[in-house]
Write a protein that holds these residues in place. Structure first.
Motif, PDB file in Angstrom:
ATOM      1  N   GLN A 222     -47.832  70.327  76.375  1.00 15.80           N
ATOM      2  CA  GLN A 222     -47.076  69.694  77.455  1.00 15.80           C
ATOM      3  C   GLN A 222     -47.688  68.349  77.826  1.00 15.80           C
ATOM      4  O   GLN A 222     -46.970  67.375  78.058  1.00 15.80           O
ATOM      5  N   PHE A 223     -49.016  68.292  77.873  1.00 10.00           N
ATOM      6  CA  PHE A 223     -49.685  67.044  78.206  1.00 10.00           C
ATOM      7  C   PHE A 223     -49.415  65.983  77.142  1.00 10.00           C
ATOM      8  O   PHE A 223     -49.188  64.811  77.458  1.00 10.00           O
ATOM      9  N   GLU A 224     -49.428  66.385  75.890  1.00  6.39           N
ATOM     10  CA  GLU A 224     -49.135  65.461  74.802  1.00  6.39           C
ATOM     11  C   GLU A 224     -47.714  64.905  74.938  1.00  6.39           C
ATOM     12  O   GLU A 224     -47.473  63.721  74.728  1.00  6.39           O
ATOM     13  N   ASN A 225     -46.792  65.773  75.340  1.00  3.78           N
ATOM     14  CA  ASN A 225     -45.418  65.349  75.570  1.00  3.78           C
ATOM     15  C   ASN A 225     -45.344  64.372  76.751  1.00  3.78           C
ATOM     16  O   ASN A 225     -44.607  63.377  76.699  1.00  3.78           O
ATOM     17  N   ILE A 226     -46.109  64.631  77.808  1.00  8.48           N
ATOM     18  CA  ILE A 226     -46.142  63.733  78.968  1.00  8.48           C
ATOM     19  C   ILE A 226     -46.699  62.376  78.568  1.00  8.48           C
ATOM     20  O   ILE A 226     -46.186  61.330  78.985  1.00  8.48           O
ATOM     21  N   LEU A 227     -47.730  62.375  77.753  1.00  7.96           N
ATOM     22  CA  LEU A 227     -48.332  61.136  77.277  1.00  7.96           C
ATOM     23  C   LEU A 227     -47.314  60.291  76.509  1.00  7.96           C
ATOM     24  O   LEU A 227     -47.160  59.092  76.762  1.00  7.96           O
ATOM     25  N   LYS A 228     -46.592  60.913  75.586  1.00 12.25           N
ATOM     26  CA  LYS A 228     -45.562  60.209  74.816  1.00 12.25           C
ATOM     27  C   LYS A 228     -44.425  59.746  75.726  1.00 12.25           C
ATOM     28  O   LYS A 228     -43.892  58.648  75.565  1.00 12.25           O
ATOM     29  N   ASN A 229     -44.054  60.602  76.677  1.00 15.04           N
ATOM     30  CA  ASN A 229     -42.964  60.293  77.596  1.00 15.04           C
ATOM     31  C   ASN A 229     -43.315  59.091  78.485  1.00 15.04           C
ATOM     32  O   ASN A 229     -42.465  58.231  78.727  1.00 15.04           O
ATOM     33  N   GLN A 230     -44.541  59.029  78.972  1.00 19.51           N
ATOM     34  CA  GLN A 230     -44.966  57.897  79.799  1.00 19.51           C
ATOM     35  C   GLN A 230     -44.868  56.590  79.025  1.00 19.51           C
ATOM     36  O   GLN A 230     -44.430  55.575  79.554  1.00 19.51           O
ATOM     37  N   GLN A 231     -45.279  56.613  77.787  1.00 22.41           N
ATOM     38  CA  GLN A 231     -45.213  55.419  76.955  1.00 22.41           C
ATOM     39  C   GLN A 231     -43.750  55.021  76.699  1.00 22.41           C
ATOM     40  O   GLN A 231     -43.395  53.857  76.793  1.00 22.41           O
TER      41      GLN A 231
END
Length: 140
Positions: A49-58
């Motif tokens: 989920q955190f990895e998805n949040i990281l990509k989503n923020q970018q």
């Protein structure tokens, strides 16, 4: 008159206690194993989920053409100033990342994210790269 005696086979007290103790031991053993498995899975799911949040923020930085931030201090992860619920199965190092309007990192300061999973004894590291906004994920 004939008397018919029937034998009733039943557990004695000792056999009953032995059966009960073995059953309780097996239930507790599987319960502890199951709980550990649940903690491990929760930690792994939150990392994804955190990895998805990281990509989503970018991606949001690029699509909305505005700066987006992601940071952690004292184990509290913040996404654009809002606290993110972090389960007890994960521990974060302190970091501060800001994505510019074009999706690149604003600065190299603290461009390394370390997530420790205590139930697995595993460490997941994200090393972000300047310019491309990409990251390299390693697991120890």
């Amino acid at each position: 008159m004939k008397r018919v005696t029937s034998q009733i086979n039943a557990f004695t007290l000792l056999e009953t206690l032995l059966t009960l103790s073995i059953s309780c031991f097996l239930i507790l053993l599987f319960s502890v194993t199951f709980q550990k498995t649940v903690h491990v899975v929760r930690g792994e799911i939150f990392v994804l989920q955190f990895e998805n949040i990281l990509k989503n923020q970018q991606a949001q930085a690029v699509t909305k053409a505005e700066m987006r931030s992601l940071s952690s201090s004292n184990g509290i992860v913040m996404v654009d100033g809002a606290d993110l619920h972090v389960p007890k199965e994960t521990q974060f190092s302190d970091f501060s990342i800001a994505f510019k309007e074009n999706g690149n990192l604003q600065s190299i300061r603290s461009a390394k994210i370390v997530i420790f999973l205590p139930y697995e004894g595993k460490e997941v590291t994200y090393q972000l790269q300047l310019g491309s906004g990409q990251y390299r994920k390693t697991t120890n």
